[in-house]
Design a protein around this motif. Structure first.
Motif, short mmCIF file in Angstrom:
data_model
loop_
_atom_site.label_atom_id
_atom_site.label_comp_id
_atom_site.label_asym_id
_atom_site.label_seq_id
_atom_site.Cartn_x
_atom_site.Cartn_y
_atom_site.Cartn_z
N ILE A 174 0.84 -1.20 0.00
CA ILE A 174 0.00 0.00 0.00
C ILE A 174 0.87 1.25 0.00
CG2 ILE A 174 -1.77 1.27 1.29
CD1 ILE A 174 -2.72 -1.40 2.39
N ALA A 175 1.95 1.21 0.78
CA ALA A 175 2.86 2.36 0.83
C ALA A 175 3.51 2.61 -0.53
CB ALA A 175 3.93 2.14 1.89
N GLN A 176 3.87 1.55 -1.25
CA GLN A 176 4.44 1.72 -2.60
C GLN A 176 3.44 2.38 -3.54
OE1 GLN A 176 6.17 -1.75 -4.46
NE2 GLN A 176 7.20 -2.36 -2.58
N ALA A 177 2.18 1.98 -3.45
CA ALA A 177 1.16 2.58 -4.32
C ALA A 177 1.00 4.06 -4.02
CB ALA A 177 -0.17 1.84 -4.13
N LEU A 178 0.98 4.41 -2.74
CA LEU A 178 0.86 5.82 -2.38
C LEU A 178 2.09 6.61 -2.82
CD1 LEU A 178 -0.63 5.40 1.21
CD2 LEU A 178 -1.84 5.98 -0.90
N ASP A 179 3.26 6.02 -2.67
CA ASP A 179 4.48 6.68 -3.12
C ASP A 179 4.45 6.89 -4.63
OD1 ASP A 179 7.13 7.65 -2.10
OD2 ASP A 179 7.88 6.23 -3.60
N HIS A 180 3.88 5.91 -5.34
CA HIS A 180 3.72 6.02 -6.80
C HIS A 180 2.87 7.24 -7.15
CE1 HIS A 180 2.35 3.88 -10.77
NE2 HIS A 180 2.91 5.04 -10.98
N ILE A 181 1.81 7.47 -6.39
CA ILE A 181 0.95 8.62 -6.65
C ILE A 181 1.72 9.92 -6.51
CG2 ILE A 181 -1.03 9.92 -5.78
CD1 ILE A 181 -2.35 7.28 -5.10
N PHE A 182 2.45 10.06 -5.41
CA PHE A 182 3.16 11.32 -5.16
C PHE A 182 4.35 11.51 -6.09
CE2 PHE A 182 0.98 10.72 -1.06
CZ PHE A 182 0.34 11.94 -0.99
N ARG A 183 4.85 10.42 -6.70
CA ARG A 183 5.88 10.56 -7.72
C ARG A 183 5.30 10.96 -9.06
NH1 ARG A 183 10.95 8.31 -6.69
NH2 ARG A 183 11.15 7.28 -4.68
N THR A 184 4.01 10.69 -9.24
CA THR A 184 3.37 10.92 -10.53
C THR A 184 2.79 12.31 -10.67
OG1 THR A 184 2.81 8.56 -10.64
CG2 THR A 184 1.61 10.05 -12.11
N ILE A 185 2.19 12.81 -9.60
CA ILE A 185 1.47 14.09 -9.70
C ILE A 185 2.45 15.26 -9.77
CG2 ILE A 185 -0.54 13.19 -8.49
CD1 ILE A 185 0.46 14.43 -5.95
N LYS A 191 5.26 9.86 6.68
CA LYS A 191 6.48 10.13 5.94
C LYS A 191 7.50 9.00 6.06
CE LYS A 191 7.39 14.15 7.77
NZ LYS A 191 8.08 15.42 8.02
N GLN A 192 7.37 8.18 7.09
CA GLN A 192 8.31 7.10 7.27
C GLN A 192 8.11 5.98 6.25
OE1 GLN A 192 8.80 5.59 11.24
NE2 GLN A 192 8.63 7.61 12.17
N ILE A 193 6.90 5.83 5.74
CA ILE A 193 6.66 4.76 4.78
C ILE A 193 6.36 5.26 3.37
CG2 ILE A 193 5.82 3.22 6.58
CD1 ILE A 193 3.00 3.76 5.55
N VAL A 194 6.16 6.55 3.22
CA VAL A 194 5.98 7.15 1.89
C VAL A 194 7.12 8.13 1.67
CG1 VAL A 194 4.40 8.39 0.34
CG2 VAL A 194 3.48 6.92 2.15
N PRO A 195 8.26 7.66 1.17
CA PRO A 195 9.46 8.51 1.09
C PRO A 195 9.26 9.78 0.30
CG PRO A 195 10.01 6.20 0.69
CD PRO A 195 8.51 6.29 0.71
N GLN A 196 8.42 9.74 -0.74
CA GLN A 196 8.26 10.91 -1.58
C GLN A 196 7.67 12.09 -0.83
OE1 GLN A 196 9.64 10.99 -4.42
NE2 GLN A 196 8.92 12.94 -5.18
N LEU A 197 6.93 11.82 0.25
CA LEU A 197 6.36 12.91 1.05
C LEU A 197 7.45 13.76 1.67
CD1 LEU A 197 3.25 11.49 2.95
CD2 LEU A 197 3.32 13.27 1.21
N LYS A 198 8.59 13.16 1.99
CA LYS A 198 9.68 13.93 2.60
C LYS A 198 10.20 14.98 1.63
CE LYS A 198 11.16 9.78 5.06
NZ LYS A 198 12.23 8.77 5.20
N ALA A 199 10.14 14.64 0.35
CA ALA A 199 10.69 15.56 -0.65
C ALA A 199 9.71 16.66 -1.03
CB ALA A 199 11.09 14.77 -1.90
N ILE A 200 8.41 16.36 -1.02
CA ILE A 200 7.45 17.34 -1.54
C ILE A 200 6.71 18.08 -0.45
CG2 ILE A 200 7.11 15.96 -3.62
CD1 ILE A 200 4.47 15.05 -2.52
N LEU A 201 6.83 17.65 0.82
CA LEU A 201 6.12 18.34 1.88
C LEU A 201 6.88 19.60 2.25
CD1 LEU A 201 3.60 17.96 3.65
CD2 LEU A 201 5.10 17.00 5.40
N PRO A 202 6.36 20.79 1.97
CA PRO A 202 7.08 22.03 2.26
C PRO A 202 7.33 22.19 3.75
CG PRO A 202 5.22 22.42 0.78
CD PRO A 202 5.08 21.02 1.29
#
Length: 912
Positions: A250-261, A285-296
């Protein structure tokens, strides 16, 4: 036999001759100067090879022309172009006949000064007809001519794919028309019903390994965009080697979303997430790495670490709420939201609970499609997945969501033939039918096995591409005799991997240690530093290796520097390749990553790193102990208590024998964490073992013992060992310096005095006083208030009213004196119950209940907020306020409890 002319005693020179009338090399239309080839004395002419730039010219009378020659041959690549005669160079070489020839080279303008080097000529004699060139030279010339002709023929062929390569890219999704239409129809129906109150769909795709379940689900990606421009598709995969990581798919799928948008959408969505989850974003943020990059930075929650809840209190309920809330937010921005979760047979229990929680969420009115793929042969009636599916089917009609099953079987003969036609770029179905029949029998129509089987046939030259006819050729009888059924697909893959270049094999070995997917930047770090890599300095070759492995159908590009295995069997085969399975190989990769990754990069692959380090037989490495501590904390936050307990154990093994003297702080922290996670995992023996290691030491301070004492107290009252919990907690409080009861006979007197003193003090305090009470930071006082609230709970269950009143009044008095802790609101609300029970004063009880709610908001602990709201509203405020006015508070308590994982009190709030 080869004949050699007698050598001149002076020069020892030899001549090369061909039969008269033979045109061994038509002119290329390039100005040239004849230059004879001179051999050094003693050189065997059969060892001489002509370069592509060399021309062989023939004299009309069969004799050698008497012109000046250059002893040096200048080699230049010959252009692939037709001769003026319309034929390829050397096309008329044919059968050599006797005749004298000269070897000449194209003269270059800048080499004129070297043309005065005149020597005697060299003669050769044909072994059969006359004095001719050696057989080896003739064969090489013919081979080169044949190659040039074949390449030209392929270029001129009307079929652009007529070549000796298998075309994996031409293999479409054949034989799945029925399944595809069913899957697409569910998506279209979901979009058509988007105006209904609830529109959610769960599609379960079942089948054997390799039948194409993932490819079937991936057909939705383009379809989503066709159905709605606001829709989004994301996929995640559960990994057999990461089953101890909760919700990894599930975390991979969510990370996929934040990498796509895009960035703008990401910021908007993150604002909604922070608004809904608050401080729990830190866990996400611990399981969705992309959030660390895009969360201002401005969206970071200032009080992320304020909540005082404990991991063993929260369990998995917190994550269920986080994922449900996140899904609801995403569905509000994307319609429909399509999540593909692959390999559900390897999913953890929390993932299945989350899926059920999301599907049964009646608060989410937006279209949602979850596609779950699993191997039907690995899921029987006793499997956890089967039980969850049965539970969902029972609830689907009542809660208004649909469940659709799609069974994917092996391909029929006609579909197998279509696959082979695509791979061989053949248009005639009858031409490949006999081969298709053999392949169907050998693979039973399994698509993945089929592709590997055909690849094996080409590798073993059982099917060959004819350059003469530009067609594939095979002998069905030979294939029948030489092959058998593909029982072990890993062996077929291994044989194909063994034929790859060494550098490609090394990359596969490295990637096999990194899970179902890998990052190119991490691969670069390993590539440059692994001791067994002879190509470490050739980093530039990595893109070509990736491209080659893609063409070989081993990996696929997921974008943004991510690659994934084309199938689990490929990773399994790569793990068996070379030294990939040896502990020393995996340990060295772990060492490289631990030494060269830091910050978010290390945190994103922390579990992989420590798992690789676990392969080594290493002890007394405090730096590794720190890594295991970091991994254990992360696993605890993810509610992976079993995994966290294993990391704590491994971390303690990394400490030296004198750990208490040399690394005391690290040792104490590992033991404290070990007690918590062993308790949460239900391993009470392990909890007691770790507890004794700290509590039994005289040199351990009370502050070092407090977390363990609190955990022991919590365990006792959770086990309904109420009297044991009371005795243990009273002794612990006495050891800390908070002796409540010198002897049991004095309990009534002590309780009455304490109770009335605290009630008067609390009522005299103004609202401003409570608003300005400091937040408690003293660890000892926080532990005492926590133990007192535990004592209240145990006394309430054991119906010991005096002890309940004493414990609650003492917790309130310490809050008034030292400040607000997470449990202070619970203590005030609890004292309200005692006031109403002992004195019957509902107004005073309501005052303390309201004060407890106020302090709970100041403490900002959602875990204890649910408990405080339930106690205050259900027992005190309900006597002075209409129940309807308390509904918002109960709903808030339910939300706080579910968000923080305190499901017990959340459900009590919902009940009221």
């Amino acid at each position: 036999m080869k004949k050699v002319a007698p050598s001149d005693s002076k020069n020892d020179e030899k001549k090369l001759r061909l039969a008269p009338g033979v045109d061994p090399s038509p002119s290329h239309g390039v100005p040239s100067h004849d230059k004879e080839l001179r051999l050094a004395p003693g050189v065997d002419p059969s060892c001489v090879m002509l370069s592509p730039a060399t021309e062989i010219t023939q004299s009309k009378n069969g004799k050698r022309e008497n012109d000046q020659t250059n002893s040096r041959t200048i080699s230049r690549p010959m252009k692939r172009e037709k001769h003026r005669s319309g034929q390829m160079p050397f096309a008329t070489l044919g059968a050599l006949s006797p005749g004298a020839v000269r070897v000449s080279t194209c003269a270059q303008p800048d080499d004129d000064e070297n043309d005065n080097d005149n020597d005697s000529n060299v003669e050769y004699h044909h072994p059969v007809v006359a004095e001719v060139v050696d057989d080896t030279m003739e064969e090489k010339l013919r081979s080169r001519v044949s190659e040039l002709e074949n390449r030209l023929r392929m270029q001129e062929s009307p079929n652009p794919h007529a070549n000796d390569e298998l075309h994996y890219d031409l293999v479409g999704f054949v034989g799945r028309e029925k399944e595809t239409q069913l899957l697409w129809s569910r998506l279209e129906a979901l979009e058509a019903e988007s105006s209904s109150p609830i529109c959610k769909e769960l599609v379960l795709v079942a089948g054997y390994s390799g039948v194409g379940k993932s490819k079937l689900a991936d057909t939705l990606e383009d379809r989503v965009k066709g159905v709605s421009k606001h829709g989004i598709f994301a996929r995640g995969k559960h990994d057999l080697n990461q089953r101890d990581v909760p919700c990894s798919g599930i975390a991979q799928a969510l990370d996929h979303i934040f990498r796509t948008i895009g960035d703008n959408d990401a910021v908007t969505i993150c604002q909604s997430i922070v608004s809904e989850l608050g401080s729990e974003v830190k866990l996400l943020k611990q399981i969705v790495p992309q959030l660390k990059a895009i969360l201002p930075n401005q969206q970071q929650v200032a009080n992320e670490a304020v909540d005082d809840d404990l991991g063993y209190e929260c369990g998995q309920e917190k994550w269920k709420y986080i994922f449900r809330t996140l899904t609801k937010v995403l569905c509000s921005h994307f319609s429909p939201l399509v999540l593909v979760l692959d390999d559900l047979q390897w999913s953890d229990i929390l993932s299945l609970n989350v899926i059920e929680y999301i599907m049964t969420d009646t608060q989410n009115p937006n279209p949602l499609l979850i596609v779950g793929c699993y191997r039907s042969n690995e899921v029987d009636d006793s499997h956890a997945l089967s039980k969850h599916i049965k539970g969902l089917e029972d609830k689907s009609e009542r809660l208004g969501f649909e469940i659709t099953r799609v069974d994917v079987s092996n391909l029929q003969l006609d579909a197998v033939n279509q696959v082979i036609m695509s791979m061989l770029a053949v248009n005639d179905r009858d031409e490949t039918l006999d081969l298709a029949e053999i392949c169907h029998r050998r693979t039973l129509g399994n698509p993945f096995f089929l592709i590997e089987f055909v690849t094996m046939l080409k590798r073993d030259r059982l099917i060959r591409f004819s350059m003469e006819s530009l067609r594939w050729e095979w002998d069905s009888h030979i294939i029948e005799e030489a092959t058998c059924s593909t029982d072990n697909m890993v062996d077929l893959l291994l044989k194909r991997m063994d034929e790859l270049p060494k550098e490609s094999q090394l990359l596969l070995e490295y990637a096999s240690c990194l899970g179902a997917s890998f990052d190119t930047e991490i691969m670069k770090i390993i590539w440059e530093r692994h001791s067994g890599n002879p190509f470490a300095e050739a980093v530039d070759m990595l893109p070509n290796i990736y491209e080659g492995l893609e063409q070989e159908n081993f990996i696929e590009n997921r974008g943004r520097n991510k690659y994934a295995w084309i199938h689990d069997k490929v990773q399994e085969a790569a793990l068996s390749l070379g030294e990939a399975t040896t502990p020393s190989f995996q340990f060295e990769i772990g060492v490289i990553l631990s030494d060269h990754l830091e910050g978010n990069d290390l945190d994103d692959c922390l579990f992989d790193v420590v798992n690789l380090l676990s392969k080594g037989n290493v002890t007394s490495r405090t730096d590794y102990a720190q890594l295991y501590l970091q991994a254990a904390r992360k696993a605890k936050n993810l509610s992976a208590f079993e995994t966290a307990a294993a990391y704590v154990s491994r971390g303690l093994e990394m400490l030296p024998d004198d750990r208490w003297a040399s690394h005391r702080a690290l040792t104490v922290t590992l033991y404290q964490l070990g007690v918590e996670v062993e308790l949460a995992a239900g391993h009470f023996e392990g909890m007691n073992r770790y507890s004794e290691c700290v509590l039994g030491r005289n040199d351990c301070s009370m502050l070092e013992k407090l977390p363990i004492i609190y955990a022991q107290s919590h365990w006792r009252y959770k086990q309904v060992l109420q009297q044991d919990a009371i005795d243990y907690t009273l002794n612990a409080l006495k050891d800390i310096g908070c002796s409540l009861i010198p002897c049991s006979a004095l309990l009534p007197l002590i309780t009455i005095r304490s109770f009335h003193r605290v009630v008067r003090k609390g009522k005299r305090a103004t609202r401003d006083f409570y608003n300005t009470l400091p937040i408690l930071t003293d660890e000892k006082e926080k532990a005492i208030i926590g133990l007192l609230t535990n004592l209240c709970y145990a006394a309430y269950l054991s119906k010991n009213g005096l002890l309940y009143a004493l414990a609650s009044s003492q917790a309130v008095e310490r809050t008034l004196k030292y400040g607000v802790s997470g449990e202070s609101g619970v203590a005030f609300a609890g004292l309200g119950i005692a006031i109403q029970t002992i004195t019957g004063d509902c107004n005073t009880a309501s005052f303390f209940a309201e004060t407890g709610l106020l302090l709970q908001q100041r403490a900002d602990s959602k875990f204890y907020a649910s408990q405080c709201i339930h106690i205050a509203c259900a027992f005190s405020l309900s006597s002075t306020r209409p129940l309807d006015s308390l509904v918002p508070s109960f709903l808030e308590g339910y939300q706080c409890g579910m968000q923080s994982g305190n499901s017990t009190y959340a459900l009590w709030c919902l009940f009221w």
